[in-house]
Design a protein around this motif. Structure first.
Motif, short mmCIF file in Angstrom:
data_model
loop_
_atom_site.label_atom_id
_atom_site.label_comp_id
_atom_site.label_asym_id
_atom_site.label_seq_id
_atom_site.Cartn_x
_atom_site.Cartn_y
_atom_site.Cartn_z
N TYR A 1 0.83 -1.20 0.00
CA TYR A 1 0.00 0.00 0.00
C TYR A 1 0.86 1.26 0.00
CZ TYR A 1 -3.79 -3.20 1.10
OH TYR A 1 -4.70 -4.23 1.06
N PRO A 2 0.40 2.35 -0.61
CA PRO A 2 1.18 3.59 -0.67
C PRO A 2 1.64 4.09 0.70
CG PRO A 2 -0.69 3.74 -2.16
CD PRO A 2 -0.85 2.46 -1.38
N MET A 3 0.83 3.88 1.74
CA MET A 3 1.22 4.40 3.06
C MET A 3 2.49 3.71 3.56
SD MET A 3 -1.68 2.75 5.57
CE MET A 3 -1.86 0.98 5.78
N PHE A 4 2.73 2.46 3.12
CA PHE A 4 3.97 1.79 3.51
C PHE A 4 5.17 2.52 2.94
CE2 PHE A 4 7.37 -1.20 2.31
CZ PHE A 4 7.75 -1.63 3.57
N TRP A 5 5.11 2.87 1.66
CA TRP A 5 6.23 3.56 1.02
C TRP A 5 6.40 4.97 1.57
CZ3 TRP A 5 9.18 0.11 -0.80
CH2 TRP A 5 8.65 -1.04 -1.39
N ASN A 6 5.32 5.62 1.92
CA ASN A 6 5.41 6.94 2.55
C ASN A 6 6.10 6.83 3.91
OD1 ASN A 6 4.10 8.20 0.42
ND2 ASN A 6 2.07 8.00 1.36
N PHE A 7 5.76 5.77 4.64
CA PHE A 7 6.41 5.55 5.94
C PHE A 7 7.90 5.31 5.76
CE2 PHE A 7 8.07 2.50 9.02
CZ PHE A 7 7.88 3.20 10.22
N MET A 8 8.27 4.45 4.79
CA MET A 8 9.69 4.15 4.57
C MET A 8 10.45 5.40 4.15
SD MET A 8 10.33 1.12 5.45
CE MET A 8 12.04 1.37 4.98
N LYS A 9 9.83 6.24 3.37
CA LYS A 9 10.50 7.46 2.89
C LYS A 9 10.88 8.36 4.06
CE LYS A 9 9.76 11.42 -0.20
NZ LYS A 9 8.80 12.07 -1.13
N ASN A 10 10.05 8.39 5.08
CA ASN A 10 10.27 9.30 6.21
C ASN A 10 10.75 8.58 7.47
OD1 ASN A 10 9.20 11.71 4.84
ND2 ASN A 10 7.24 10.63 4.92
N ALA A 11 11.05 7.30 7.36
CA ALA A 11 11.45 6.52 8.54
C ALA A 11 12.80 7.00 9.08
CB ALA A 11 11.52 5.04 8.19
N THR A 12 12.93 6.96 10.39
CA THR A 12 14.19 7.30 11.05
C THR A 12 14.51 6.22 12.07
OG1 THR A 12 13.13 8.54 12.83
CG2 THR A 12 13.69 9.77 10.81
N PHE A 13 15.76 6.21 12.49
CA PHE A 13 16.18 5.25 13.51
C PHE A 13 15.36 5.41 14.79
CE2 PHE A 13 18.99 4.08 17.10
CZ PHE A 13 19.15 2.73 16.82
N GLU A 14 15.00 6.64 15.08
CA GLU A 14 14.25 6.92 16.31
C GLU A 14 12.89 6.23 16.33
OE1 GLU A 14 16.08 9.18 14.69
OE2 GLU A 14 17.61 9.12 16.28
N ASN A 15 12.24 6.07 15.15
CA ASN A 15 10.93 5.42 15.17
C ASN A 15 10.99 3.93 14.84
OD1 ASN A 15 11.06 5.35 12.34
ND2 ASN A 15 9.91 7.27 12.12
N MET A 16 12.21 3.35 14.82
CA MET A 16 12.33 1.90 14.76
C MET A 16 11.75 1.32 16.05
SD MET A 16 15.81 -0.41 14.49
CE MET A 16 15.74 -2.21 14.38
N PRO A 17 10.90 0.30 15.99
CA PRO A 17 10.31 -0.25 17.22
C PRO A 17 11.35 -0.59 18.27
CG PRO A 17 9.26 -1.20 15.29
CD PRO A 17 10.43 -0.39 14.79
N GLN A 18 11.12 -0.15 19.48
CA GLN A 18 12.08 -0.39 20.56
C GLN A 18 12.29 -1.89 20.78
OE1 GLN A 18 13.93 2.00 22.08
NE2 GLN A 18 15.06 0.27 22.97
N ALA A 19 11.25 -2.68 20.57
CA ALA A 19 11.39 -4.13 20.77
C ALA A 19 12.41 -4.73 19.80
CB ALA A 19 10.04 -4.81 20.61
N LEU A 20 12.46 -4.21 18.57
CA LEU A 20 13.46 -4.68 17.61
C LEU A 20 14.86 -4.28 18.06
CD1 LEU A 20 11.84 -4.02 14.10
CD2 LEU A 20 12.30 -6.24 15.18
N LYS A 21 14.99 -3.06 18.54
CA LYS A 21 16.30 -2.61 19.03
C LYS A 21 16.76 -3.48 20.20
CE LYS A 21 15.48 2.27 17.84
NZ LYS A 21 15.31 3.64 18.36
N ASP A 22 15.84 -3.73 21.12
CA ASP A 22 16.19 -4.54 22.30
C ASP A 22 16.60 -5.95 21.90
OD1 ASP A 22 15.55 -2.34 23.85
OD2 ASP A 22 13.58 -3.09 24.43
#
Length: 296
Positions: free
Chosen positions: A169-190
């Motif tokens: 869906y287009p919203m996925f690509w919009n999210f990826m375009k603006n994604a930053t390390f800060e909004n990576m899910p904390q659970a994935l970081k942990d």
């Protein structure tokens, strides 16, 4: 027949076939224990990196290779479903380049290079043929292996991924375009830092995975149609890939089947980040997948 009706019809047929198999599916009173101790694990010298792998289960026969989603470790994607598979077959799990316990190289992460890494690992382990189950980005890696090394792959499970940008869906690509390390899910970081306590390596993994998705390139219909092995296209009914895209893939791959399960991205695996405690999903999913893998 409308796309929705077709999906519903195919799902019901597949579910009924599983339930009527010689080994009928029943939910256990107590779900299998999360986690599974490998019978072998280590770092394999693969194409300039040290690739972490685990082998579970002591059964002979065709092993099942599990390929993780992007930004994930073995534990994130498969901790709930791997022990179920390992009860009936040998399972090989691994961390992709720069993910978890696998070292990085001075080069981008791509579906092509990761596919070559998996092939090299299987050669290192003296595996001549395998079933491959890839989830999300891991499914894109698995598909590359099936296209380039058709004799290596007996059956393919392509779960929650796409072959073309318009498959999401287009919203996925919009999210990826603006994604930053800060909004990576904390659970994935942990989860990453639990097995590799180096924040810089975590950040590098994120950046490389983000670039890979931003630069996602479509596969041609010709490439997709070359997949001649039995393939299970698997996704949730509220997944990142569109249902219509899954139907298109089934129509292009001669021996493809379609399985749609309730939930979002990773719910049907009991994926550690997304599943929200749906403890019985992994057992249902594994039963349906194993029926596909065991079928003629």
């Amino acid at each position: 027949m409308k796309v929705y009706n077709l999906i519903h019809y195919v799902f019901i047929l597949f579910f009924l076939a599983a339930c009527s198999a010689s080994r009928p599916f029943q939910l256990r009173e107590t779900p299998p224990k999360i986690g599974s101790e490998p019978i072998e694990k280590g770092l394999a010298p693969i194409r300039g990196i040290q690739m972490y792998y685990e082998i579970h289960g002591e059964k002979d026969g065709i092993p099942l290779v599990l390929l993780n989603g992007g930004g994930s470790t073995i534990e994130v994607t498969y901790s709930r479903i791997l022990p179920i598979f390992a009860q009936n077959r040998k399972v090989i799990a691994l961390d992709e380049q720069g993910h978890g316990r696998t070292t990085d190289r001075n080069a981008p992460v791509s579906f092509d290079t990761s596919a070559e890494d998996v092939v090299a690992l299987l050669k290192f382990l003296k595996v001549e043929q395998a079933d491959i189950f890839g989830f999300s980005n891991g499914a894109s890696v698995a598909l590359q292996i099936a296209i380039k090394y058709p004799k290596l792959v007996r059956k393919l499970v392509f779960a929650s991924s796409i072959t073309k940008r318009n498959g999401a869906y287009p919203m996925f690509w919009n999210f990826m375009k603006n994604a930053t390390f800060e909004n990576m899910p904390q659970a994935l970081k942990d989860a990453f830092l639990k097995v590799n306590p180096d924040p810089q390596k975590l950040y590098t993994m994120y950046e490389k995975d983000a670039v890979r998705m931003r630069n996602f390139k479509d596969l041609s219909d010709k490439e997709i149609r070359t997949v001649g092995i039995p393939t299970l296209i698997l996704l949730g009914d509220r997944d990142v890939p569109k249902l219509e895209h899954a139907v298109e893939m089934v129509r292009m791959i001669p021996k493809a089947r379609l399985l749609v399960l309730p939930g979002g991205h990773g719910d049907y695996l009991g994926e550690a980040i997304m599943s929200q405690g749906k403890d019985r999903y992994p057992e249902l999913t594994s039963a349906l997948i194993q029926d596909f893998l065991d079928s003629p």
